[in-house]
Design an enzyme around this catalytic site. Structure first.
Site, PDB file in Angstrom:
ATOM      1  N   CYS A 240       0.860  -1.197   0.000  1.00 30.87           N
ATOM      2  CA  CYS A 240       0.000   0.000   0.000  1.00 30.87           C
ATOM      3  C   CYS A 240       0.890   1.239   0.000  1.00 30.87           C
ATOM      4  O   CYS A 240       0.844   2.077   0.903  1.00 30.87           O
ATOM      5  CB  CYS A 240      -0.955   0.016   1.183  1.00 30.87           C
ATOM      6  SG  CYS A 240      -1.942  -1.495   1.368  1.00 30.87           S
ATOM      7  N   ALA A 241       1.715   1.369  -1.035  1.00 33.68           N
ATOM      8  CA  ALA A 241       2.845   2.300  -1.034  1.00 33.68           C
ATOM      9  C   ALA A 241       2.505   3.757  -1.317  1.00 33.68           C
ATOM     10  O   ALA A 241       3.231   4.652  -0.879  1.00 33.68           O
ATOM     11  CB  ALA A 241       3.885   1.831  -2.052  1.00 33.68           C
ATOM     12  N   ALA A 242       1.462   4.007  -2.099  1.00 38.50           N
ATOM     13  CA  ALA A 242       1.176   5.393  -2.490  1.00 38.50           C
ATOM     14  C   ALA A 242       0.879   6.245  -1.257  1.00 38.50           C
ATOM     15  O   ALA A 242       0.277   5.745  -0.300  1.00 38.50           O
ATOM     16  CB  ALA A 242       0.006   5.430  -3.473  1.00 38.50           C
ATOM     17  N   PRO A 243       1.321   7.505  -1.246  1.00 38.00           N
ATOM     18  CA  PRO A 243       1.942   8.287  -2.329  1.00 38.00           C
ATOM     19  C   PRO A 243       3.442   8.128  -2.477  1.00 38.00           C
ATOM     20  O   PRO A 243       4.048   8.806  -3.307  1.00 38.00           O
ATOM     21  CB  PRO A 243       1.585   9.718  -1.943  1.00 38.00           C
ATOM     22  CG  PRO A 243       1.546   9.696  -0.455  1.00 38.00           C
ATOM     23  CD  PRO A 243       1.000   8.349  -0.078  1.00 38.00           C
ATOM     24  N   GLY A 245       6.085   8.230   0.036  1.00 40.91           N
ATOM     25  CA  GLY A 245       7.059   8.802   0.964  1.00 40.91           C
ATOM     26  C   GLY A 245       7.899   7.759   1.663  1.00 40.91           C
ATOM     27  O   GLY A 245       9.124   7.899   1.789  1.00 40.91           O
ATOM     28  N   CYS A 355      -2.775   5.769   9.860  1.00 39.46           N
ATOM     29  CA  CYS A 355      -2.896   7.190  10.218  1.00 39.46           C
ATOM     30  C   CYS A 355      -4.265   7.415  10.859  1.00 39.46           C
ATOM     31  O   CYS A 355      -5.082   8.196  10.382  1.00 39.46           O
ATOM     32  CB  CYS A 355      -2.689   8.092   9.005  1.00 39.46           C
ATOM     33  SG  CYS A 355      -3.723   7.712   7.578  1.00 39.46           S
TER      34      CYS A 355
END
Length: 424
Positions: A240-243, A245, A355
């Site tokens: 789940c890499a996006a965006p 950072g 988050c």
């Protein structure tokens, strides 16, 4: 903004209507072209107006209440809210009142309320910024405030609400030298190594952007990768890499990075970011559960979640959502943890983070994962890095970050992080 300011104000009103009545998110609306018809100055104005209105919506409603016998239709109420924000921000009453009277009058269903709009906003103008400052910090909508109070207590939530109302400064992660980035941008190096810039203006105009010396990343979001320590030469999966950072952090630290995300469009943005900063990672467009490659030394799982920790930057969230979808997200997080553990080498480490401010998406997930997987442990020693207060370490061994922390420095996003160690 043009002489009347009407295009920007009408668009801000449209954004507010879509968010508060249709459950749309600001980012979704902007990506769909909501600002495309505006000139650049008006785009910025419309987005700022809508954002400020959402951030101060509860306070605006409190100011309006004495002048309203009953709550008017949403079209009128949102015009009044925007009017309050502008008038209490020092805008000239004549232009503001006329603009929102026109917006109300253009709708056939609310034409008859032009007089009400005019009268109410003129009374607000008489109160002005002084009346605004007398009101309490805006409260979070009840559907979210109640579980937050239950989890963290009223005093903590009041602190979070103050952070949400203040908004978020710009945080940067330096590719190599945080001190140099801080000096070039006029920023400050935070205790955990991120660079914080206030009143940053246009991000792409900041020194070092074109040279790829940094990327935008909230200080809290930059902590999970730091907990992995030395990853040079290690095979690391960013699920789940996006965006992107965290993938850039890993690549900058010398890891052999595979970045996976479901969205082709979002993964294109990840690749663009990697290219700008001169870093490399293998990018894979795939559903997380369809990705079955194994043998990773470490996995970073920033799982889909309620995003309730990001309200400082996304004040639309508590008005676009009502919590009804959070149960499905919590179930998904559980299965993603189990799937990710299956992709790890024996003895490998999984950094699970969200988050979110909700314990069900953090502390509870780790407690339940430990009960499901024999031999799985939590590594608390890695949490003791520079800038991390030991009091942030939770009973089950994770790290709880909240917007009310670092209040004197401008706060941070709400985040939960835990490092899970797979048995050998």
């Amino acid at each position: 903004m043009n002489q009347t300011g009407l295009p920007a104000r009408r668009t801000a009103h449209h954004l507010l209507m879509q968010i508060t009545t249709e459950g749309r998110l600001m980012a979704e609306l902007i990506a769909g072209g909501a600002l495309n018809q505006l000139a650049n100055d008006d785009r910025a104005r419309a987005q700022r107006l809508a954002t400020d209105a959402l951030r101060g919506l509860d306070r605006a409603d409190r100011m309006l209440k004495p002048y309203l016998k009953k709550t008017p239709p949403d079209h009128v109420m949102n015009a009044l809210r925007l009017g309050v924000i502008e008038l209490c921000g020092g805008e000239a009453a004549h232009g503001v009142v006329n603009a929102y009277v026109e917006i109300v009058g253009r709708n056939k269903r609310t034409q008859a309320m032009k007089g009400l709009t005019n009268a109410v906003l003129r009374k607000i103008a008489a109160e002005g910024p002084e009346g605004w400052e007398k009101r309490a910090v805006p409260l979070t909508p009840g559907w979210l405030r109640q579980p937050l109070v239950a989890a963290w207590g009223r005093e903590a939530v009041v602190g979070m609400e103050a952070a949400h109302f203040s908004g978020a400064p710009l945080d940067l992660t330096a590719k190599t030298d945080a001190d140099a980035v801080a000096k070039a941008t006029g920023g400050t190096v935070l205790p955990t190594g991120s660079v914080r810039v206030t009143n940053a203006g246009q991000v792409t105009s900041l020194p070092g952007y074109d040279a790829g010396e940094w990327w935008v990343q909230d200080a809290a979001a930059a902590i999970p990768v730091k907990l992995l320590g030395d990853v040079k030469g290690r095979k690391v999966l960013d699920l789940c890499a996006a965006p992107g950072g965290k993938a850039m952090q890993l690549a900058a630290a010398g890891a052999d990075v595979t970045a996976v995300d479901l969205s082709e469009r979002r993964m294109e943005r990840v690749q663009e970011n990697l290219t700008r900063v001169g870093l490399k990672a293998r990018t894979v467009v795939s559903d997380a559960f369809a990705f079955e490659e194994t043998g990773f030394d470490a996995i970073l799982l920033d799982a889909p979640c309620s995003a309730t920790g990001t309200i400082r930057r996304h004040p639309d969230l508590p008005y676009a959502k009502d919590g009804s979808e959070f149960g499905a997200l919590i179930d998904q997080q559980e299965t993603m943890i189990d799937h990710a553990l299956g992709l790890l080498k024996p003895g490998g480490r999984l950094v699970f983070c969200t988050c979110s401010l909700l314990p069900d998406e953090g502390e509870v997930q780790v407690e339940e994962a430990l009960s499901r997987h024999s031999g799985l442990t939590v590594d608390t020693d890695v949490l003791r890095i520079p800038g991390v207060d030991p009091e942030w370490i939770t009973q089950e061994g994770g790290l709880r970050l909240r917007p009310d922390y670092w209040s004197d420095l401008g706060g941070m996003d709400g985040f939960y992080v835990a490092v899970l160690q797979k048995a050998e």
